[in-house]
Design a protein around this motif. Structure first.
Motif, mmCIF file in Angstrom:
data_model
loop_
_atom_site.group_PDB
_atom_site.id
_atom_site.type_symbol
_atom_site.label_atom_id
_atom_site.label_comp_id
_atom_site.label_asym_id
_atom_site.label_seq_id
_atom_site.Cartn_x
_atom_site.Cartn_y
_atom_site.Cartn_z
ATOM 1 N N ARG A 61 0.827 -1.198 0.000
ATOM 2 C CA ARG A 61 0.000 0.000 0.000
ATOM 3 C C ARG A 61 0.865 1.252 0.000
ATOM 4 O O ARG A 61 1.978 1.254 0.506
ATOM 5 N N SER A 62 0.315 2.314 -0.527
ATOM 6 C CA SER A 62 1.077 3.564 -0.587
ATOM 7 C C SER A 62 1.034 4.276 0.763
ATOM 8 O O SER A 62 0.143 4.036 1.581
ATOM 9 N N GLN A 63 1.978 5.167 0.966
ATOM 10 C CA GLN A 63 2.012 5.962 2.186
ATOM 11 C C GLN A 63 0.752 6.813 2.304
ATOM 12 O O GLN A 63 0.214 6.982 3.397
ATOM 13 N N GLN A 64 0.295 7.319 1.166
ATOM 14 C CA GLN A 64 -0.888 8.183 1.185
ATOM 15 C C GLN A 64 -2.117 7.417 1.676
ATOM 16 O O GLN A 64 -2.864 7.917 2.520
ATOM 17 N N SER A 65 -2.325 6.216 1.199
ATOM 18 C CA SER A 65 -3.493 5.450 1.640
ATOM 19 C C SER A 65 -3.337 5.000 3.094
ATOM 20 O O SER A 65 -4.321 4.956 3.839
ATOM 21 N N ASP A 66 -2.100 4.676 3.514
ATOM 22 C CA ASP A 66 -1.861 4.337 4.919
ATOM 23 C C ASP A 66 -2.209 5.512 5.820
ATOM 24 O O ASP A 66 -2.866 5.352 6.845
ATOM 25 N N PHE A 67 -1.754 6.697 5.420
ATOM 26 C CA PHE A 67 -2.036 7.879 6.236
ATOM 27 C C PHE A 67 -3.534 8.184 6.239
ATOM 28 O O PHE A 67 -4.096 8.510 7.288
ATOM 29 N N ALA A 68 -4.182 8.095 5.087
ATOM 30 C CA ALA A 68 -5.619 8.362 5.010
ATOM 31 C C ALA A 68 -6.390 7.424 5.934
ATOM 32 O O ALA A 68 -7.323 7.854 6.637
ATOM 33 N N GLU A 69 -6.017 6.163 5.964
ATOM 34 C CA GLU A 69 -6.677 5.200 6.848
ATOM 35 C C GLU A 69 -6.425 5.557 8.315
ATOM 36 O O GLU A 69 -7.327 5.524 9.147
ATOM 37 N N PHE A 70 -5.178 5.894 8.641
ATOM 38 C CA PHE A 70 -4.843 6.308 9.998
ATOM 39 C C PHE A 70 -5.655 7.538 10.399
ATOM 40 O O PHE A 70 -6.230 7.585 11.488
ATOM 41 N N TYR A 71 -5.743 8.515 9.516
ATOM 42 C CA TYR A 71 -6.485 9.742 9.803
ATOM 43 C C TYR A 71 -7.953 9.425 10.099
ATOM 44 O O TYR A 71 -8.506 9.896 11.095
ATOM 45 N N ARG A 72 -8.583 8.639 9.227
ATOM 46 C CA ARG A 72 -10.001 8.284 9.426
ATOM 47 C C ARG A 72 -10.209 7.572 10.768
ATOM 48 O O ARG A 72 -11.173 7.831 11.484
ATOM 49 N N ALA A 73 -9.300 6.691 11.110
ATOM 50 C CA ALA A 73 -9.453 5.902 12.337
ATOM 51 C C ALA A 73 -9.142 6.702 13.599
ATOM 52 O O ALA A 73 -9.732 6.439 14.651
ATOM 53 N N ALA A 74 -8.253 7.692 13.512
ATOM 54 C CA ALA A 74 -7.754 8.361 14.715
ATOM 55 C C ALA A 74 -8.262 9.775 14.929
ATOM 56 O O ALA A 74 -8.132 10.310 16.033
ATOM 57 N N LYS A 75 -8.836 10.424 13.917
ATOM 58 C CA LYS A 75 -9.154 11.854 14.028
ATOM 59 C C LYS A 75 -10.094 12.169 15.182
ATOM 60 O O LYS A 75 -9.861 13.121 15.932
ATOM 61 N N ASP A 76 -11.165 11.387 15.357
ATOM 62 C CA ASP A 76 -12.125 11.679 16.423
ATOM 63 C C ASP A 76 -11.511 11.476 17.805
ATOM 64 O O ASP A 76 -11.723 12.283 18.715
ATOM 65 N N GLU A 77 -10.750 10.407 17.951
ATOM 66 C CA GLU A 77 -10.091 10.118 19.227
ATOM 67 C C GLU A 77 -9.091 11.225 19.587
ATOM 68 O O GLU A 77 -9.041 11.688 20.726
ATOM 69 N N CYS A 78 -8.325 11.660 18.600
ATOM 70 C CA CYS A 78 -7.348 12.735 18.833
ATOM 71 C C CYS A 78 -8.056 14.038 19.184
ATOM 72 O O CYS A 78 -7.656 14.742 20.121
ATOM 73 N N LEU A 79 -9.111 14.356 18.448
ATOM 74 C CA LEU A 79 -9.854 15.588 18.711
ATOM 75 C C LEU A 79 -10.425 15.573 20.124
ATOM 76 O O LEU A 79 -10.317 16.554 20.858
ATOM 77 N N PHE A 80 -11.004 14.455 20.524
ATOM 78 C CA PHE A 80 -11.572 14.362 21.863
ATOM 79 C C PHE A 80 -10.502 14.554 22.936
ATOM 80 O O PHE A 80 -10.702 15.293 23.902
ATOM 81 N N ALA A 81 -9.367 13.908 22.775
ATOM 82 C CA ALA A 81 -8.289 14.021 23.768
ATOM 83 C C ALA A 81 -7.787 15.458 23.873
ATOM 84 O O ALA A 81 -7.565 15.969 24.977
ATOM 85 N N VAL A 82 -7.634 16.126 22.744
ATOM 86 C CA VAL A 82 -7.149 17.514 22.766
ATOM 87 C C VAL A 82 -8.240 18.444 23.299
ATOM 88 O O VAL A 82 -7.966 19.366 24.071
ATOM 89 N N LEU A 83 -9.482 18.200 22.929
ATOM 90 C CA LEU A 83 -10.607 19.007 23.411
ATOM 91 C C LEU A 83 -10.701 18.964 24.928
ATOM 92 O O LEU A 83 -10.892 19.983 25.585
ATOM 93 N N VAL A 84 -10.538 17.795 25.491
ATOM 94 C CA VAL A 84 -10.573 17.653 26.947
ATOM 95 C C VAL A 84 -9.455 18.484 27.574
ATOM 96 O O VAL A 84 -9.640 19.117 28.607
ATOM 97 N N SER A 85 -8.333 18.533 26.922
ATOM 98 C CA SER A 85 -7.191 19.263 27.460
ATOM 99 C C SER A 85 -7.338 20.770 27.325
ATOM 100 O O SER A 85 -7.083 21.513 28.267
ATOM 101 N N VAL A 86 -7.763 21.259 26.145
ATOM 102 C CA VAL A 86 -7.794 22.712 25.921
ATOM 103 C C VAL A 86 -9.139 23.341 26.243
ATOM 104 O O VAL A 86 -9.209 24.544 26.479
ATOM 105 N N GLY A 87 -10.215 22.555 26.217
ATOM 106 C CA GLY A 87 -11.512 23.072 26.612
ATOM 107 C C GLY A 87 -12.254 23.910 25.587
ATOM 108 O O GLY A 87 -13.332 24.405 25.864
ATOM 109 N N ASP A 88 -11.709 24.091 24.397
ATOM 110 C CA ASP A 88 -12.360 24.889 23.356
ATOM 111 C C ASP A 88 -12.333 24.098 22.052
ATOM 112 O O ASP A 88 -11.255 23.746 21.565
#
Length: 168
Positions: A2-29
């Motif tokens: 698989r290409s790096q681009q498709s690997d990253f796209a899959e990682f982004y789709r799988a992790a974006k919500d989890e990352c956003l939630f973790a950062v949101l809890v930390s910064v509060g906005d």
């Protein structure tokens, strides 16, 4: 393979919500959290061959987002607030500002970029030397000198033009 681009796209789709939630809890906005996570994912993409081999790439993104937030906070903390100069700039030509500065000069100062105004304020109005100005603004002494030189050239040019217009 698989290409790096498709690997990253899959990682982004799988992790974006989890990352956003973790950062949101930390910064509060939510808006700030979204900006920081977007910046962190952009950095992850730029370093994807390294990040993809990290033992915890999601944690890498969250830590990068939080570090970006700390960096923003530090930059803002170092900024020297400049009052709204338009109030002073709107005065009649003969009426000096509170500090005795000609309103034409204040008007010209208000049109300079922020960093140049900061350097002018610290170097000329507060009479700080280059080293102290650099420390106060968190920049190199050479950068202070460059900003001061550019600011003085701009002010000189604008004030000469204003003077010539007034005396024709």
């Amino acid at each position: 393979m698989r290409s790096q681009q498709s690997d990253f796209a899959e990682f982004y789709r799988a992790a974006k919500d989890e990352c956003l939630f973790a950062v949101l809890v930390s910064v509060g906005d939510r808006d700030t959290a979204q900006e920081l996570v977007a910046e962190a994912f952009a950095r992850a993409w730029a370093s994807w061959p390294t990040v993809s081999r990290h033992p915890a790439p999601v944690a890498w993104v969250v830590r990068t987002a939080l570090n970006a937030g700390v960096s923003r906070w530090r930059r803002r903390r170092r900024e020297v607030p400049v009052p709204d100069l338009s109030v002073v700039a709107d005065r009649p030509a003969g009426e000096a500002a509170g500090g005795g500065v000609d309103p034409r000069i204040m008007s010209a100062l208000s049109r300079l970029p922020l960093r140049q105004r900061q350097v002018i304020a610290l170097r000329l109005f507060l009479d700080l030397d280059t080293e102290r100005t650099a420390r106060a603004l968190g920049i190199a002494p050479g950068t202070v000198q460059a900003h001061l030189g550019r600011a003085m050239a701009s002010l000189r040019s604008e004030l000469i033009s204003t003077w010539q217009e007034e005396n024709q």
